[in-house]
Design a protein around this motif. Structure first.
Motif, PDB file in Angstrom:
ATOM      1  N   ASP A 104       0.840  -1.203   0.000  1.00 52.45           N
ATOM      2  CA  ASP A 104       0.000   0.000   0.000  1.00 52.45           C
ATOM      3  C   ASP A 104       0.871   1.247   0.000  1.00 52.45           C
ATOM      4  O   ASP A 104       2.062   1.202   0.365  1.00 52.45           O
ATOM      5  N   ALA A 106       0.547   5.699   0.706  1.00 58.68           N
ATOM      6  CA  ALA A 106      -0.210   6.880   1.156  1.00 58.68           C
ATOM      7  C   ALA A 106       0.610   8.121   0.841  1.00 58.68           C
ATOM      8  O   ALA A 106       1.769   8.221   1.267  1.00 58.68           O
ATOM      9  N   ALA A 150      -3.111   4.687   5.226  1.00 58.44           N
ATOM     10  CA  ALA A 150      -3.920   5.837   4.821  1.00 58.44           C
ATOM     11  C   ALA A 150      -3.427   7.047   5.580  1.00 58.44           C
ATOM     12  O   ALA A 150      -2.855   6.917   6.678  1.00 58.44           O
ATOM     13  N   ARG A 201      -7.694  -2.471   3.667  1.00 54.99           N
ATOM     14  CA  ARG A 201      -7.903  -1.163   3.036  1.00 54.99           C
ATOM     15  C   ARG A 201      -8.514  -0.189   4.033  1.00 54.99           C
ATOM     16  O   ARG A 201      -9.283  -0.578   4.908  1.00 54.99           O
ATOM     17  N   LYS A 371      -7.049  -6.125  -7.029  1.00 54.60           N
ATOM     18  CA  LYS A 371      -6.953  -4.668  -7.061  1.00 54.60           C
ATOM     19  C   LYS A 371      -7.064  -4.158  -8.496  1.00 54.60           C
ATOM     20  O   LYS A 371      -6.569  -4.784  -9.438  1.00 54.60           O
ATOM     21  N   TRP A 373      -7.363   0.049 -10.551  1.00 55.11           N
ATOM     22  CA  TRP A 373      -7.261   1.481 -10.305  1.00 55.11           C
ATOM     23  C   TRP A 373      -7.674   2.236 -11.571  1.00 55.11           C
ATOM     24  O   TRP A 373      -7.404   1.798 -12.688  1.00 55.11           O
ATOM     25  N   VAL A 411      -0.455  -2.273  -5.632  1.00 59.18           N
ATOM     26  CA  VAL A 411      -1.027  -0.964  -5.303  1.00 59.18           C
ATOM     27  C   VAL A 411      -0.543   0.076  -6.309  1.00 59.18           C
ATOM     28  O   VAL A 411       0.600   0.053  -6.750  1.00 59.18           O
ATOM     29  N   ARG A 413      -1.098   4.457  -7.021  1.00 65.40           N
ATOM     30  CA  ARG A 413      -1.672   5.716  -6.557  1.00 65.40           C
ATOM     31  C   ARG A 413      -1.179   6.860  -7.452  1.00 65.40           C
ATOM     32  O   ARG A 413      -0.012   6.887  -7.858  1.00 65.40           O
ATOM     33  N   TRP A 414      -2.091   7.842  -7.700  1.00 61.56           N
ATOM     34  CA  TRP A 414      -1.719   9.043  -8.431  1.00 61.56           C
ATOM     35  C   TRP A 414      -1.443  10.171  -7.440  1.00 61.56           C
ATOM     36  O   TRP A 414      -2.106  10.278  -6.392  1.00 61.56           O
ATOM     37  N   ASP A 415      -0.473  11.018  -7.763  1.00 65.30           N
ATOM     38  CA  ASP A 415      -0.149  12.180  -6.946  1.00 65.30           C
ATOM     39  C   ASP A 415      -1.052  13.332  -7.363  1.00 65.30           C
ATOM     40  O   ASP A 415      -0.936  13.839  -8.482  1.00 65.30           O
ATOM     41  N   ALA A 422       2.350   8.937 -11.130  1.00 62.90           N
ATOM     42  CA  ALA A 422       1.732   7.775 -10.496  1.00 62.90           C
ATOM     43  C   ALA A 422       2.805   6.937  -9.819  1.00 62.90           C
ATOM     44  O   ALA A 422       3.967   6.906 -10.262  1.00 62.90           O
ATOM     45  N   TYR A 423       2.406   6.253  -8.755  1.00 57.59           N
ATOM     46  CA  TYR A 423       3.301   5.358  -8.026  1.00 57.59           C
ATOM     47  C   TYR A 423       2.727   3.940  -8.075  1.00 57.59           C
ATOM     48  O   TYR A 423       1.507   3.746  -8.055  1.00 57.59           O
TER      49      TYR A 423
END
Length: 787
Positions: A104, A106, A150, A201, A371, A373, A411, A413-415, A422-423
């Motif tokens: 994950d 955050a 999170a 999550r 998962k 996204w 996982v 994630r976008w900044d 993205a990461y």
């Protein structure tokens, strides 16, 4: 001998219940159908299998909590008489450039380029430079297994312990609840759900950051406990369940809030149970749910979705720029991908898309992913977790692989502060893309959380190391402490060893004994050894490969039969019968009935000891002409993790065992002083946790590596002392001792490779009577002093 070891269960379990019905007020329902089951996934069960090899039915977080408590107590006592041992400092050797599984991410909403990641069995890490380097922000002596992260808009961090993806090349350890940090990782406090085992999550209400939802997956091995979706309305101080699963084996793996209408929420539930020789990774509880009143009540979504029991793990995501657009996919109960679905009306109706199993890249273990996204700016731009990272530009009508990243995605994630950034976290670590995930993925440069199975050091120079890593192959660290490591082949990296006299000769093994010999420090060309050159019907996930300490041209390799080479691994001859109780009844299941460890006596090459996964110990004193089995009544009957022979006496050998005592008298460490004929328990006083490695030194110390630390005693056991206080509480899978420099090297499963210098302990070599813990031992070890 434990009867349950020899066989794997197959077939199906049946469960009947009342007809399906929606229960809007409580979130409960009952479904009728059968639950398909399957044998253990071959690459996924090695570490779990050995810890359950006595037929136990659970590998619980509670057992590890107790063991860590015992370990901490031992550390506390050690600081008295054994100060020199407790004060020894472990030094991190590396690697920093290999990485390991990340589950994950955050992103800090207030600090540019700052993010936090959860390493699967390595704690929480922070990057201050947009994901290129990482530093630990998690206590080294706490549970290291992680499931979710999170961060609130004001910067309060939440960490959910316990990994929610079971298996996948290794064990996934359970956790002990949710933790909160109000100072960005400098300090943490546990705030609840201590019986959740795994947190999958978090979701934070965008209107009120004190309203936090948590998806609790539950104990993989034991029904019941804290499962489902939980809500805290006071910033984590207390939690209450708002979505109760349909049955005792179902937990929550997703919870998602509609950013445009936070009263609308979605959750994924997964019905799964792990038994000693069988997994049931789907069933009637697997389902998707929606709430339209901020989580107070829930309704199962079924219009266009399957309602039978052949549902495994679900993944669900919404499009941030069009929250009525939802995507979901599900696997089958026994593993393969089943179907992909799309909704354009917030989940009122669903349509199956034409995505195929090949496009989904789920292999046979869809439960390892679960998962997907959606691009925050484009509802048609979707990414799917799989072996490969899969990408769709047509609203999930089709997917194609994205290149440039390691396998097994977990996982993304976008900044929100940096357009197109993205990461991605996967089994290889962390990546960043500045082109919206389309390509241009850059791997992190400093990520010291690799999961290692084994390590070896060059006898000619202990700064030269090789090690085998989960899903990250065989690796060579020939550039000194902190220097870059290099990949040298293998799939999962298992046994890797260096020739004692020529460090350019390296042997590396992938899973199930697929090994090579290299005269280029692990590089090409490589000669293949293993299945085609050796004799065995079954080979362990970590097939033992060892040198004879008296002659490096002599080597041993064992499947269910011991093989010997006299020309440094070029050719092999079988020197034993089958040393196990036989193979499994299911040829597609885990290959029970294998040799797990073998050792030759340093003072007598004719004397060998071997241990097996079904709890057997053997010895020969005439180089395999005759093999003698130790009386099973003398042994614990659990997986033999390691055997080691006394450096001065071939009649003295040590054996270590996996599993937990759990109130029984089952030993973790045993010794023989009569060449293998009789064995005695010398592990009393150690934490009740699997012991994975044992080293007897020439000057009288006995060192063991466990799931909860490294401990020292005198040759004959007795009282044990903790070695060092700063080694992270990740499982120590393998120890290697370099006698000339007294350097002990430990391979940890989640925190890389560490070194410590063993102190000298005058008097520790004194022969002590067995069964008398503490007699003379305190004096021997208390005299230890730094080098």
């Amino acid at each position: 001998m434990t009867a349950t070891l020899a066989l794997l269960a197959t077939g199906a379990l049946a469960a009947s219940a009342a007809p399906a019905r929606d229960t809007r007020s409580t979130g409960q329902e009952s479904l009728a159908t059968s639950m398909p089951t399957g044998p253990m996934e071959l690459p996924a069960e090695w570490m779990t299998s050995q810890r359950l090899s006595d037929g136990s039915r659970e590998l619980s977080a509670a057992k590890y909590v107790r063991a860590r408590g015992e370990a901490n107590g031992l550390f506390g006592r050690t600081r008295g008489a054994y100060r020199a041992l407790a004060n020894q400092r472990w030094d991190f050797f590396g690697p920093t450039n290999i990485g390991g599984r990340v589950v994950d991410i955050a992103l800090d909403p207030r600090v540019d380029d700052q993010l936090y990641i959860a390493a699967a069995s390595g704690g929480v890490w922070r990057s201050r430079d947009a994901g290129m380097t990482y530093e630990s922000v998690w206590p080294h002596d706490w549970v290291q297994s992680m499931g979710a992260l999170a961060i609130t808009p004001s910067g309060v961090l939440f960490a959910g312990t316990g990994e929610a993806q079971p298996g996948g090349g290794s064990i996934t350890f359970g956790g002990d609840g949710i933790y909160r940090s109000k100072d960005r990782g400098r300090s943490w406090k546990r705030v609840g759900l201590t019986d959740s085992h795994a947190i999958a999550r978090f979701a934070i209400d965008p209107r009120n950051e004190r309203r936090i939802f948590a998806a609790a997956a539950g104990n993989l091995f034991v029904p019941g406990g804290q499962r489902g979706v939980y809500l805290s309305e006071n910033g984590g101080d207390s939690w209450r369940r708002v979505l109760t699963p349909p049955n005792a084996t179902t937990g929550a793996t997703e919870v998602v809030i509609d950013p445009a209408n936070p009263n609308r929420m979605y959750a994924a539930l997964w019905d799964h149970l792990r038994e000693p020789h069988q997994r049931t990774y789907g069933g009637p509880g697997s389902s998707l749910w929606r709430s339209d009143n901020a989580g107070r009540t829930w309704q199962r979504m079924t219009n266009g979705l399957p309602t039978d029991a052949d549902q495994g793990r679900w993944g669900i995501a919404l499009a941030p720029n069009d929250p009525r657009r939802l995507y979901a996919y599900v696997g089958t109960a026994i593993g393969p991908f089943r179907a992909f679905y799309r909704s354009d009306d917030g989940g009122d109706t669903w349509t199956q898309t034409p995505v195929t199993a090949n496009q989904a890249s789920q292999s046979t273990f869809s439960w390892w992913f679960g998962k997907l996204w959606v691009d925050p700016d484009d509802a048609d731009h979707v990414f799917l977790a799989g072996v490969n990272l899969m990408r769709s530009t047509d609203g999930a009508q089709s997917f194609t692989p994205v290149s440039g990243v390691h396998a097994d995605q977990h996982v993304m994630r976008w900044d929100p502060k940096v357009p197109d950034r993205a990461y991605l976290g996967n089994d290889g670590g962390m990546y960043r893309s500045d082109t919206n995930g389309v390509g241009g993925w850059t791997k992190a440069t400093y990520e010291p959380y690799t999961q290692f199975y084994t390590v070896d050091v060059a006898q000619t120079d202990p700064a030269l190391k090789v090690a085998g890593a989960q899903d990250n192959g065989c690796n060579r660290g020939y550039n000194g402490r902190g220097g870059p490591w290099e990949a040298i082949g293998c799939g999962d990296g298992l046994q890797v060893i260096i020739h004692p006299e020529q460090s350019n000769i390296v042997f590396g093994c992938s899973q199930y004994g697929s090994c090579y010999r290299s005269e280029n420090s692990g590089g090409t060309p490589r000669q293949t050894i293993g299945t085609g050159q050796t004799t065995s019907e079954r080979r362990n996930w970590q097939t033992p490969l060892q040198f004879d300490p008296n002659d490096p041209n002599v080597m041993y390799y064992a499947g269910n039969i011991v093989n010997r080479s006299t020309d440094n691994g070029r050719t092999w001859t079988a020197i034993s019968p089958d040393l196990t109780g036989g193979g499994p009844n299911d040829p597609n299941g885990y290959p029970w009935g294998t040799v797990t460890t073998i050792a030759a006596a340093p003072t007598d090459s004719d004397t060998l000891y071997a241990g097996t996964d079904d709890g057997r110990l053997w010895w020969t004193d005439n180089l395999g002409v005759d093999w003698h089995q130790v009386d099973p009544a003398e042994l614990p009957g659990t997986w033999v993790t390691r055997v080691a022979v006394h450096p001065r006496d071939a009649d003295i050998a040590y054996a270590t065992f996996s599993g937990f005592r759990s109130g029984s008298d089952r030993p973790h460490v045993m010794v023989t002083q009569d060449g293998g004929r009789t064995w005695t328990d010398i592990g009393r006083g150690l934490p009740d946790a699997p012991v994975n490695s044992v080293i007897p030194t020439s000057d009288g110390l006995l060192v063991v590596g466990t799931d909860v630390g490294v401990y020292v005693s005198a040759w004959n056991g007795g009282e044990w002392a903790a070695l060092g206080a700063n080694l992270p509480m990740a499982a120590v899978m393998y120890l290697r001792y370099h006698e000339p420099t007294r350097q002990l090297t430990a391979a940890t499963f989640g925190r890389g490779v560490y070194d410590v210098t063993l102190p000298r302990c005058p008097g520790a070599s004194t022969r002590l009577p067995l069964h008398r813990p503490g007699v003379g031992v305190v004096g021997a070890l208390a005299s230890c002093r730094a080098r």
